[in-house]
Design a protein around this motif. Structure first.
Motif, PDB file in Angstrom:
ATOM      1  N   ALA A   9       0.801  -1.299   0.027  1.00  0.00           N
ATOM      2  CA  ALA A   9       0.081   0.083   0.041  1.00  0.00           C
ATOM      3  C   ALA A   9       0.817   1.297  -0.120  1.00  0.00           C
ATOM      4  O   ALA A   9       0.330   2.327   0.320  1.00  0.00           O
ATOM      5  CB  ALA A   9      -0.804  -0.117   1.347  1.00  0.00           C
ATOM      6  N   PHE A  10       1.954   1.021  -0.638  1.00  0.00           N
ATOM      7  CA  PHE A  10       2.901   2.425  -0.450  1.00  0.00           C
ATOM      8  C   PHE A  10       2.342   3.245  -1.567  1.00  0.00           C
ATOM      9  O   PHE A  10       2.454   4.416  -1.202  1.00  0.00           O
ATOM     10  CB  PHE A  10       4.329   2.125  -0.773  1.00  0.00           C
ATOM     11  N   CYS A  11       2.317   2.717  -2.818  1.00  0.00           N
ATOM     12  CA  CYS A  11       1.825   3.718  -3.969  1.00  0.00           C
ATOM     13  C   CYS A  11       0.405   3.043  -4.389  1.00  0.00           C
ATOM     14  O   CYS A  11       0.152   1.717  -4.367  1.00  0.00           O
ATOM     15  CB  CYS A  11       2.733   3.968  -5.110  1.00  0.00           C
ATOM     16  N   LEU A  14      -0.967  -0.504  -5.580  1.00  0.00           N
ATOM     17  CA  LEU A  14      -1.517  -1.582  -4.760  1.00  0.00           C
ATOM     18  C   LEU A  14      -0.983  -2.935  -5.323  1.00  0.00           C
ATOM     19  O   LEU A  14      -2.251  -3.851  -5.512  1.00  0.00           O
ATOM     20  CB  LEU A  14      -2.984  -1.453  -4.520  1.00  0.00           C
ATOM     21  N   CYS A  15      -0.048  -3.304  -5.726  1.00  0.00           N
ATOM     22  CA  CYS A  15       0.356  -4.492  -5.993  1.00  0.00           C
ATOM     23  C   CYS A  15       0.097  -5.748  -5.294  1.00  0.00           C
ATOM     24  O   CYS A  15       0.367  -5.361  -4.067  1.00  0.00           O
ATOM     25  CB  CYS A  15       1.853  -4.364  -6.517  1.00  0.00           C
ATOM     26  N   ASP A  16      -0.716  -6.509  -5.647  1.00  0.00           N
ATOM     27  CA  ASP A  16      -1.167  -7.504  -4.465  1.00  0.00           C
ATOM     28  C   ASP A  16      -0.787  -8.736  -4.830  1.00  0.00           C
ATOM     29  O   ASP A  16      -1.184  -9.760  -4.598  1.00  0.00           O
ATOM     30  CB  ASP A  16      -2.839  -7.729  -4.586  1.00  0.00           C
ATOM     31  N   ASN A  32       8.921  -9.501  -4.909  1.00  0.00           N
ATOM     32  CA  ASN A  32       8.231  -8.934  -5.972  1.00  0.00           C
ATOM     33  C   ASN A  32       8.033  -7.405  -5.886  1.00  0.00           C
ATOM     34  O   ASN A  32       7.495  -6.831  -6.795  1.00  0.00           O
ATOM     35  CB  ASN A  32       6.788  -9.554  -6.266  1.00  0.00           C
ATOM     36  N   ALA A  33       8.344  -6.882  -4.602  1.00  0.00           N
ATOM     37  CA  ALA A  33       8.123  -5.395  -4.352  1.00  0.00           C
ATOM     38  C   ALA A  33       9.191  -4.662  -5.002  1.00  0.00           C
ATOM     39  O   ALA A  33      10.396  -5.274  -5.248  1.00  0.00           O
ATOM     40  CB  ALA A  33       7.993  -5.251  -2.909  1.00  0.00           C
ATOM     41  N   CYS A  34       8.722  -3.472  -5.600  1.00  0.00           N
ATOM     42  CA  CYS A  34       9.896  -2.369  -6.107  1.00  0.00           C
ATOM     43  C   CYS A  34      10.899  -1.930  -4.971  1.00  0.00           C
ATOM     44  O   CYS A  34      10.394  -2.288  -3.787  1.00  0.00           O
ATOM     45  CB  CYS A  34       9.050  -1.461  -6.996  1.00  0.00           C
ATOM     46  N   ALA A  35      11.676  -0.995  -5.263  1.00  0.00           N
ATOM     47  CA  ALA A  35      12.523  -0.568  -4.178  1.00  0.00           C
ATOM     48  C   ALA A  35      11.688   0.315  -3.299  1.00  0.00           C
ATOM     49  O   ALA A  35      11.987   0.276  -2.186  1.00  0.00           O
ATOM     50  CB  ALA A  35      13.448   0.176  -4.887  1.00  0.00           C
ATOM     51  N   LEU A  36      10.869   0.844  -3.853  1.00  0.00           N
ATOM     52  CA  LEU A  36       9.932   1.846  -2.712  1.00  0.00           C
ATOM     53  C   LEU A  36       9.155   1.034  -1.767  1.00  0.00           C
ATOM     54  O   LEU A  36       9.009   1.030  -0.762  1.00  0.00           O
ATOM     55  CB  LEU A  36       9.146   2.744  -3.446  1.00  0.00           C
ATOM     56  N   GLY A  37       8.330   0.056  -2.461  1.00  0.00           N
ATOM     57  CA  GLY A  37       7.838  -1.072  -1.760  1.00  0.00           C
ATOM     58  C   GLY A  37       8.637  -1.763  -0.903  1.00  0.00           C
ATOM     59  O   GLY A  37       8.220  -2.080   0.374  1.00  0.00           O
ATOM     60  N   LYS A  38       9.750  -2.239  -1.121  1.00  0.00           N
ATOM     61  CA  LYS A  38      10.493  -3.103  -0.301  1.00  0.00           C
ATOM     62  C   LYS A  38      11.128  -2.054   1.115  1.00  0.00           C
ATOM     63  O   LYS A  38      10.891  -2.666   2.172  1.00  0.00           O
ATOM     64  CB  LYS A  38      11.948  -3.302  -0.979  1.00  0.00           C
ATOM     65  N   SER A 151       7.857   7.103 -10.042  1.00  0.00           N
ATOM     66  CA  SER A 151       6.743   7.286  -9.224  1.00  0.00           C
ATOM     67  C   SER A 151       5.898   6.030  -8.751  1.00  0.00           C
ATOM     68  O   SER A 151       5.533   6.025  -7.629  1.00  0.00           O
ATOM     69  CB  SER A 151       5.960   8.404  -9.413  1.00  0.00           C
ATOM     70  N   HIS A 152       5.788   5.254  -9.770  1.00  0.00           N
ATOM     71  CA  HIS A 152       5.008   3.871  -9.739  1.00  0.00           C
ATOM     72  C   HIS A 152       5.876   2.976 -10.357  1.00  0.00           C
ATOM     73  O   HIS A 152       5.479   2.522 -11.396  1.00  0.00           O
ATOM     74  CB  HIS A 152       3.720   4.112 -10.241  1.00  0.00           C
ATOM     75  N   PRO A 153       6.881   2.375  -9.647  1.00  0.00           N
ATOM     76  CA  PRO A 153       7.946   1.462 -10.517  1.00  0.00           C
ATOM     77  C   PRO A 153       7.315   0.423 -11.047  1.00  0.00           C
ATOM     78  O   PRO A 153       7.848  -0.025 -12.152  1.00  0.00           O
ATOM     79  CB  PRO A 153       8.859   1.334  -9.326  1.00  0.00           C
TER      80      PRO A 153
HETATM   81  S1  SF4 Z   1       4.657   0.014  -7.405  1.00  0.00           S
HETATM   82 FE1  SF4 Z   1       6.098  -0.645  -5.616  1.00  0.00          FE
HETATM   83  S2  SF4 Z   1       5.450   0.766  -4.205  1.00  0.00           S
HETATM   84 FE2  SF4 Z   1       3.573   0.719  -5.659  1.00  0.00          FE
HETATM   85  S3  SF4 Z   1       2.395  -0.586  -4.818  1.00  0.00           S
HETATM   86 FE3  SF4 Z   1       3.661  -1.676  -6.189  1.00  0.00          FE
HETATM   87  S4  SF4 Z   1       5.430  -2.632  -5.349  1.00  0.00           S
HETATM   88 FE4  SF4 Z   1       4.456  -1.031  -3.766  1.00  0.00          FE
END
Ligand code: SF4
Length: 428
Positions: A9-11, A14-16, A32-38, A151-153
């Motif tokens: 839920a960072f951006c 909402l990658c699930d 699977n998360a991007c750098a921001l999500g990690k 912004s939304h990797p």
């Molecule tokens: S793009 Fe990255 S930060 Fe945005 S929801 Fe997916 S994993 Fe999280």
């Protein structure tokens, strides 16, 4: 322990499809998360050494914090509730009820990002679609004033550019990707066609494209000052008309430059017109994880997506009057509650000055400039990590976020619920 199909839920992508590995109460991996999500998943436990509440920077119990915050808010003549874009819809509902009880303003981060998009939708409508439709159908993808690579990797890889879909079985090979921006960005590398336009010319360019799509005669002279050639414009108009399924994603480059809601309205008008020839949709690139949820909650509870004032006992909507920067700049505000937001770091200097002059109450999941400056601050569990709840993706699809780990802190929903109950007691 591993948990699959977790929502990041960072951006507002909402990658699930995130798989998290948990040791004790810490997340040690987010596959699977991007750098921001990690960073969002792995850093969540860093604030756990802080007290649950602080009054004038001194540690307090939750009850003491609630009492002090409720006093400030109840005694104020013009309180404002602000933020709420990175928390659950359940907490957002409580905040709206609190604002109504206080007779205050309530505004969210939409007012400083995609507020103009909401205003354009009210006048033009919203030719929209889901990201699932984009993935399965879109063969023309346009990003306008947006830089998704930064912004939304995962936006391009998961939804819009590379995934294989029902009607685009070869994924990237079946799509044409166009980037329109005022300068080359990291995202430009992913484009088949990158158009650089001068700042502040979006409205005129959309208007010319609309005329071209309608088949009107557009003289070469009329595009001379637009910073883009006649040939580039006719080529883009032709690509838009002849695609099977097009989508225009637009970012703050469009909504926060000269023209604001008129830019977004011109883009929506163009997309509406394109549906006479093909199927086309338009979607704002919403930023924070649940900013779309806040617009939804506000709209179903008050009728309006942001900038709402309850001082007359019923909701009134007026961007420019009830938006956070404007109420702070006019100096009318005499108490502010911020939730899951850092206005001290993000708002203009003049608005920040007012924040330093009035009782400021902050609820957040981590220490920030706002929690440090607040007279009363609360540490909260993170929605989507240590608290459950609902969030809306940028295409307005709601997803439920499970609680993954426990937290020493209550959720935003619980803090706001207790604050609401105490305010109701004080207001009789
Ligand atoms: S793009 Fe990255 S930060 Fe945005 S929801 Fe997916 S994993 Fe999280």
């Amino acid at each position: 322990m591993q948990i699959e199909a977790v929502v990041c839920a960072f951006c507002s992508c909402l990658c699930d499809d995130i798989t998290v590995t948990i040791e004790g109460d810490n997340i040690i991996q987010a596959k699977n998360a991007c750098a921001l999500g990690k960073a969002w998943f792995l850093d969540h436990s860093k604030t756990q050494a802080l007290p649950v509440a602080r009054i004038n920077r001194l540690a307090a119990t939750l009850e003491e914090g609630i009492d002090a915050a409720a006093e400030f808010l109840s005694n104020a003549r013009y309180p404002v509730v602000y933020g709420l874009s990175s928390t659950s819809c359940e907490a957002q509902q409580k905040a709206v009820e609190l604002a109504e009880t206080l007779g205050s303003c309530i505004d969210c981060c939409t007012s400083v990002c995609h507020g103009p998009s909401g205003m354009s939708m009210q006048s033009i409508g919203e030719p929209t679609c889901t990201l699932g439709e984009v993935k399965n159908r879109a063969d023309l993808v346009i990003y306008w004033g947006a830089n998704p690579a930064e912004s939304h990797p995962r936006h391009m890889a998961r939804y819009a550019v590379s995934p294989k879909g029902m009607l685009v079985p070869n994924g990237r090979k079946d799509r044409t990707v166009v980037m329109v921006d005022v300068r080359p960005t990291l995202s430009s590398r992913a484009a088949d066609l990158s158009l650089i336009i001068p700042p502040g010319k979006d409205f005129e360019i959309f208007w010319v494209l609309l005329a071209m799509v309608q088949g009107r005669v557009v003289g070469q002279d009329s595009v001379r000052d637009l910073g883009i050639t006649y040939e580039e414009l006719t080529d883009l108009a032709e690509r838009m008309k002849s695609c099977h399924y097009g989508v225009l994603f637009y970012g703050q480059g469009l909504t926060q430059s000269a023209g604001k809601h008129m830019n977004a309205a011109a883009a929506s008008l163009l997309v509406r017109e394109l549906n006479k020839f093909t199927r086309f949709a338009i979607l704002p690139m919403r930023g924070h994880g649940n900013v779309a949820g806040m617009d939804n909650v506000m709209t179903w509870q008050t009728g309006y997506p942001f900038a709402v004032n309850f001082s007359r006992g019923y909701p009134r909507f007026n961007p420019g009057e009830f938006t956070i920067v404007d109420v702070l700049n006019r100096g009318e505000v005499d108490a502010v509650l911020t939730v899951a937001s850092d206005p001290m770091a993000n708002l203009p200097k003049s608005a920040v000055k007012r924040l330093t002059e009035v009782p400021l109450i902050a609820i957040d999941t981590h220490e920030s400039q706002t929690t440090r400056a607040a007279r009363v601050s609360f540490m909260a569990a993170t929605a989507g990590i240590s608290a459950g709840g609902t969030a809306y993706r940028m295409d307005n699809i709601p997803l439920y976020m499970n609680k993954l780990v426990s937290s020493p802190f209550p959720s935003d929903e619980e803090i706001l619920g207790r604050l609401l109950a105490r305010v109701k007691e004080l207001k009789g």
